[in-house]
Design an enzyme around this catalytic site. Structure first.
Site, short mmCIF file in Angstrom:
data_model
loop_
_atom_site.label_atom_id
_atom_site.label_comp_id
_atom_site.label_asym_id
_atom_site.label_seq_id
_atom_site.Cartn_x
_atom_site.Cartn_y
_atom_site.Cartn_z
N TYR A 128 0.80 -1.22 0.00
CA TYR A 128 0.00 0.00 0.00
C TYR A 128 0.84 1.27 0.00
CZ TYR A 128 -4.04 -2.96 0.73
OH TYR A 128 -5.02 -3.91 0.58
N LYS A 173 3.26 -15.10 4.92
CA LYS A 173 3.45 -16.04 3.81
C LYS A 173 4.97 -16.16 3.62
CE LYS A 173 1.70 -18.48 0.33
NZ LYS A 173 0.82 -19.64 0.48
N ASP A 206 -3.13 -18.01 3.49
CA ASP A 206 -4.15 -18.78 2.77
C ASP A 206 -4.82 -19.79 3.69
OD1 ASP A 206 -1.57 -19.81 2.79
OD2 ASP A 206 -1.75 -20.86 0.89
N ASP A 230 -6.36 -6.50 5.14
CA ASP A 230 -7.45 -5.89 4.38
C ASP A 230 -8.40 -6.98 3.87
OD1 ASP A 230 -8.97 -4.08 3.02
OD2 ASP A 230 -7.47 -3.57 1.51
N ASP A 234 -12.34 -8.29 5.53
CA ASP A 234 -13.61 -8.32 4.79
C ASP A 234 -14.27 -9.69 4.91
OD1 ASP A 234 -13.13 -5.69 3.95
OD2 ASP A 234 -13.96 -6.09 1.97
MG MG Z 1 -10.93 -2.98 2.35
#
Ligand code: MG
Ligand code: NAI
Length: 340
Positions: A128, A173, A206, A230, A234
């Protein structure tokens, strides 16, 4: 963290932000009448009117109060010269490096019963940082992970784990991203040694996604780099009643931004039917983690629980066949539960 208890900068923003923030402010005023509010503007509408999505006065108000309640902002689908996302800029400006996203089981018909977790997401680094470039027909994105950035968010996560069930999972990861997630993993494990009371384990991102769907109850605190957090948050929000219910709080050194997870929701904006509970529960996070008023946070969360248990639902969480209420009626129901 102790922050001057009475000041809050309120930025409703665009779309349903304008509809849910008044409800959250009404709830805050009901439990903390002494709070002093400073309203400020930001977002796409502000940009169209003034040419600046995050005006200097808004930044000044946010810096002075240190604590912000933010609705949502709309971003144009196509790049617009001079426009940059004001919430991303504000998070950077206040250096709010730890993003807290709790998910717990609310009495909503399609929410999972076996979920009660807190995702603590690094909020300033990873992919980001926006360092992307094209080299001919190849696109390259740089991913930044620093020891400093990892360490400071890890400390926040471990401290929060001590206030919860004392169990933390470091998400990474590092089997593939050996250098970047390797540093993340190594730094978080070093911080873990400062918190021997916390039962710490690690998991590949994962695998966490898989287990979150199968058996979310196995997790308490998930500590993640920016991108994984992020995405996983969700997923967790979907399990716990949906975006309309999901709160978040970003913490920095002496600064905080409380904001519902959802965006400006242009598909329902202006109709007065947005779910204000994500915004209201974000206020509860402010009370709990910024103003150290766990008592008041509990009061707000209990009121939300009670209203849902009574069968008061906005359209996004109403069971099929049940008549939903609008934003204002939901706000009034929560206020009534607070008074009861
Ligand atoms: Mg988001
Ligand atoms: P969104 O969160 O705005 O909407 C996704 C879906 O969830 C829509 O169907 C919407 O109706 C529903 N929804 C969202 N909030 C709700 C609420 N309070 N009550 C009931 N239903 C709700 O995400 P989307 O559609 O991807 O983005 C729309 C705009 O919002 C875009 O301009 C995007 O850039 C912006 N956005 C802003 C964010 C922020 O300011 N923090 C975060 C996410 C998106």
């Amino acid at each position: 963290m102790t922050i001057q208890e009475t000041q809050l900068c309120v930025i409703p923003g665009d779309g349903v932000g304008q509809e849910v923030i008044p409800a959250a402010v009404a709830v805050l005023r009901a439990v903390m009448p002494q709070v002093q509010l400073r309203y400020a503007e930001a977002g796409w509408e502000t940009f169209q009117r003034t040419g600046n999505a995050l005006p200097e006065e808004t930044l000044a108000a946010a810096r002075q109060t240190g604590v912000v309640l933010f609705g949502a902002v709309a971003s144009p689908a196509h790049p617009v010269p001079g426009y940059r996302s004001p919430i991303v800029a504000l998070r950077r400006e206040l250096d709010v490096f730890a993003n807290l996203r709790p998910s717990r089981c609310w009495p909503v018909y399609d929410a999972r019963r076996d979920i009660d977790l807190l995702i603590v997401r690094e909020n300033t680094e990873c992919l980001y940082v926006g360092r992307e470039r094209r080299e001919g027909e190849t696109a390259i994105a740089e991913r930044i992970i620093s020891r400093h950035g990892s360490e400071r968010v890890a400390r926040v996560a471990f401290q929060l784990a001590m206030q919860r069930k004392g169990h933390l999972t470091i998400v990474h990861k590092a089997n593939i991203l050996r250098v970047s997630d390797g540093l993340w993993r190594e730094t978080c494990l070093a911080v873990a040694r400062e918190f021997p009371e916390v039962q710490t384990d690690e998991a590949l991102v994962d695998s966490v996604a898989y287990h979150l769907v199968r058996q979310p109850g196995r997790y308490d605190v998930l500590l993640t780099p920016n991108l994984y957090g992020d995405i996983l948050s969700d997923l967790a929000a979907a399990l716990a009643g949906g975006l309309g219910m999901a709160p978040s709080l970003s913490l920095g050194a002496g600064c905080a931004i409380a904001e519902p997870v959802h965006g400006a929701a242009p598909d329902i904006a202006g109709r007065g039917i947005a779910n204000p509970l994500g915004a209201i529960l974000s206020v509860a996070l402010l009370l709990r983690y910024v103003w150290q008023r766990r008592d008041l946070a509990d009061v707000v969360e209990r009121a939300v629980e009670e209203v849902l248990a009574q069968g008061v639902f906005t359209p996004d969480i109403a069971p099929p066949g049940q008549q939903p209420v609008d934003t204002r009626a939901m706000e009034q129901a929560v206020l009534a539960a607070l008074r009861a």
